[in-house]
Structure formats: structure tokens, C-alpha cells
Write a protein that holds these residues in place. Sequence first.
Motif, PDB file in Angstrom:
ATOM      1  N   ASN A  83      30.564  36.735  41.664  1.00 46.18           N
ATOM      2  CA  ASN A  83      30.550  36.746  43.121  1.00 46.18           C
ATOM      3  C   ASN A  83      29.604  35.649  43.589  1.00 46.18           C
ATOM      4  O   ASN A  83      28.393  35.753  43.403  1.00 46.18           O
ATOM      5  CB  ASN A  83      30.107  38.111  43.667  1.00 46.18           C
ATOM      6  N   ALA A  85      29.457  32.508  46.761  1.00 46.31           N
ATOM      7  CA  ALA A  85      30.131  31.889  47.914  1.00 46.31           C
ATOM      8  C   ALA A  85      30.563  30.449  47.613  1.00 46.31           C
ATOM      9  O   ALA A  85      31.638  30.017  48.042  1.00 46.31           O
ATOM     10  CB  ALA A  85      29.203  31.909  49.123  1.00 46.31           C
ATOM     11  N   SER A 148      38.660  36.470  46.514  1.00 46.93           N
ATOM     12  CA  SER A 148      38.808  37.447  47.601  1.00 46.93           C
ATOM     13  C   SER A 148      38.048  36.938  48.822  1.00 46.93           C
ATOM     14  O   SER A 148      37.162  36.082  48.701  1.00 46.93           O
ATOM     15  CB  SER A 148      38.242  38.796  47.175  1.00 46.93           C
ATOM     16  N   PRO A 149      38.359  37.495  49.991  1.00 49.17           N
ATOM     17  CA  PRO A 149      37.609  37.083  51.198  1.00 49.17           C
ATOM     18  C   PRO A 149      36.111  37.385  51.058  1.00 49.17           C
ATOM     19  O   PRO A 149      35.284  36.796  51.745  1.00 49.17           O
ATOM     20  CB  PRO A 149      38.231  37.928  52.313  1.00 49.17           C
ATOM     21  N   GLU A 150      35.764  38.312  50.159  1.00 48.15           N
ATOM     22  CA  GLU A 150      34.339  38.653  49.941  1.00 48.15           C
ATOM     23  C   GLU A 150      33.692  37.751  48.893  1.00 48.15           C
ATOM     24  O   GLU A 150      32.591  38.046  48.398  1.00 48.15           O
ATOM     25  CB  GLU A 150      34.196  40.113  49.497  1.00 48.15           C
ATOM     26  N   ASN A 151      34.373  36.683  48.525  1.00 53.02           N
ATOM     27  CA  ASN A 151      33.861  35.699  47.558  1.00 53.02           C
ATOM     28  C   ASN A 151      33.800  36.209  46.123  1.00 53.02           C
ATOM     29  O   ASN A 151      33.020  35.711  45.307  1.00 53.02           O
ATOM     30  CB  ASN A 151      32.490  35.146  47.976  1.00 53.02           C
ATOM     31  N   ASP A 152      34.602  37.241  45.813  1.00 50.91           N
ATOM     32  CA  ASP A 152      34.752  37.637  44.416  1.00 50.91           C
ATOM     33  C   ASP A 152      35.738  36.671  43.780  1.00 50.91           C
ATOM     34  O   ASP A 152      36.879  36.557  44.226  1.00 50.91           O
ATOM     35  CB  ASP A 152      35.324  39.062  44.325  1.00 50.91           C
TER      36      ASP A 152
END
Length: 338
Positions: A83, A85, A148-152
Motif C-alpha cells: 500500500n 500512494a 485500488s482507489p485506496e492505493n493498494d
Amino acid sequence: MKKYALIILLALCLLLSACGGTAAQARTRTVFAMDTVMNLTIYGGKSAALDDAERELYRLDALLARGKEGSAVYALNRDGAVNDAEIASLARCAAEISAASDGAFDATVAPVLELWGFGSGASEHRVPTDAELSAARARVNYRALHVSPENDVTLDAPAEIDLGGIAKGYAGVCVKLALREQGVESAVIDLGGDVALLGSKPDGSPWRVAIKDPADGGACLGILATEGDVFVMTSGVYERFFEENGVRYHHIIDPRTGFPAESGVVSATVVCRDGAAADALATAACVLGAEGALALRERLSGEVPFNLILVTEEGNVLYTNDNFTPETGNGYVYERVS
Ligand code: AMP
Ligand code: MG
């Protein structure tokens, strides 16, 4: 008499402040990061800005180097997930250029690079066997990288990634940000032949970037006159290579064959406002060849507009930019294309 002295003093002050305003002091710094000698030049600003830029380059080297234990890319290859960014934003850019180039740019080409000795390890340069190549090629698939949008960021086994084809462009973006934060408005960031321009030239005239002749590093192919805030990224098959039995093998791999690309393009320069995309596109252009690279430019004209300067092995230079002035008398045949 006093009045005249005051006027002279005022005129002197004005003259001095005018000089100070136009002749911004140039400061330079040489940094070795990402296996590359980089030269940073800022116009105006303090040397603390260069300290920040230098630190930023070391940080990115540590973050993106596939072979460095502790890097985010190392963790992603080992664990299949991270994870982060920045890795997420690079992975998104890589995915976009991979899809647009139909896999000519593919960050999962790492296992093949490793076989040829162009990987991160201490492996020797050598021509792999067919069996080795087909096993490594089976692991190459840019669709195995997910964000993913959550930066995973996740990677399906047994894929592995290498961000070498995109990292310098991203480094240019980050260095520009670091310099801007320190109040620098004008800079040339030379990342070993790849150039990021910050703002406009102190005197307001266009920047003039010399494009290297791939056959002669000391010679120039032409001059690109450009406004600021663009990236001029070049990929070339001459940059890293080895020879075996009289055959030259270079470091830009065609993911479809597993062999060094034989597209007819020996050098591709991309001029674009997006640094990471510019870097990936230059690599893709070397794999795709002239026709494919021009078609890719056309396809991406809405989302990621860019200009190209392509050098073919026959000695043709194709360029899409009106602001490129060819060098004369060097044997190349230049053609403005669209
Ligand atoms: P560049 O100098 O930007 O063209 O990047 C070359 C580097 O990108 C190589 O040294 C490899 O690490 C990596 N690379 C080679 N071939 C490819 C490819 N087809 N797609 C993505 N990365 C590649
Ligand atoms: Mg590149």
C-alpha cells in the motif's frame, strides 16, 4: 547639490535592483542516483533547494529500485501486495500506457530482463535459451498488476515488476515539486539525457534542448525549442547493451518476443507534460517502431498529447514537432510527420 546626489543614488538603486531581477543566479548540482549521473541547474533560489532535490532523488531510488531490499517495489515483488500512494500512481500510469501500447510497454517484463542480465541482480549478460525465455515470458502480463482507489497495489503470482522504464520520468516530476516548494521557478533537471524543465527560462526565451545523435553521443541531432514545464524523455537501444558472437543485444525488450526490440527505431524522444507517461511512452516507441509509435500518439492525442522524435536504423529522423530544428550535414534524412 544634495538633490542631485539623491537622484543619482536612486538611479543606482534602480539599476542594481533591475540587474538582480533579470540575472537570476544559476546553481548546479551533480547527483548519482538510479544508476545515472544527473545534473540539476536552478535559476534563482537557494542551494537548500538543491539539497532537497538531491534528497528526493535518493529517496526515489530507495523506493523504486527492484533489487534493493526495503524498497516498495521489492516488497511488492516479494509479497504480491503493497500500500503506497506513489507506487499506486506509477502503477496506474504504467497500466494506462501498457493498455494503450498493447503491451509494448509492460512493467512485468522483469523476469525476461533478468535472464538477459538487464535486471537488478548481479546476473551476467548472456543470451538465454529458448526454454528459459518461454518460462520467463509466461510470467509477463501487465494485466497482473492491479491498483485500488485506496492505493493498494497487488500483483498476481508469478508476475514481477520493474519500474526502470518509467522511474526517471516520475523522478523528474518529484524533483520539480521539491524545487517549487523551495520557491524555485526556473530549472533544468537533466536525469542523464532525460530532461525535465521547470517553468520558463529566466530571460523569457524558449528553452533549447539538444537532442543527442544516437550514433555519436557527442553530436546533436537537432535542437528542440520549447516552452517550460515539459519533459523531454529519450529511450535508445544504444544506452545499455552487450555483444555475444558479434551480435548486439540491448536493454529494451519486446515483451511479445522476449528478445531485445527490433522495431527499426533506435532512439525515441517524447516531449510531454506528464513525466512518467513520457518515460513509458519513449520505451514503448522503441518497441513499437515508427509506424506503431505514431499510431499510439494519434490514439492518445486526447488523453496524453505528446510529440515524437524518432531515429530509425536506416538513418531517418521523423519528428512531429514544428519547434524542432534539424542539424544539417550529418547524413540523416529528416522528415516532419504528423
Ligand atoms: P528507458 O531507458 O526509459 O527506455 O527504460 C529502459 C528500462 O526499462 C530497461 O532498463 C528496463 O528496466 C525496462 N524495460 C525494458 N523493456 C521494457 C518494456 N518493454 N516495458 C517496460 N519496461 C521495460
Ligand atoms: Mg522510458
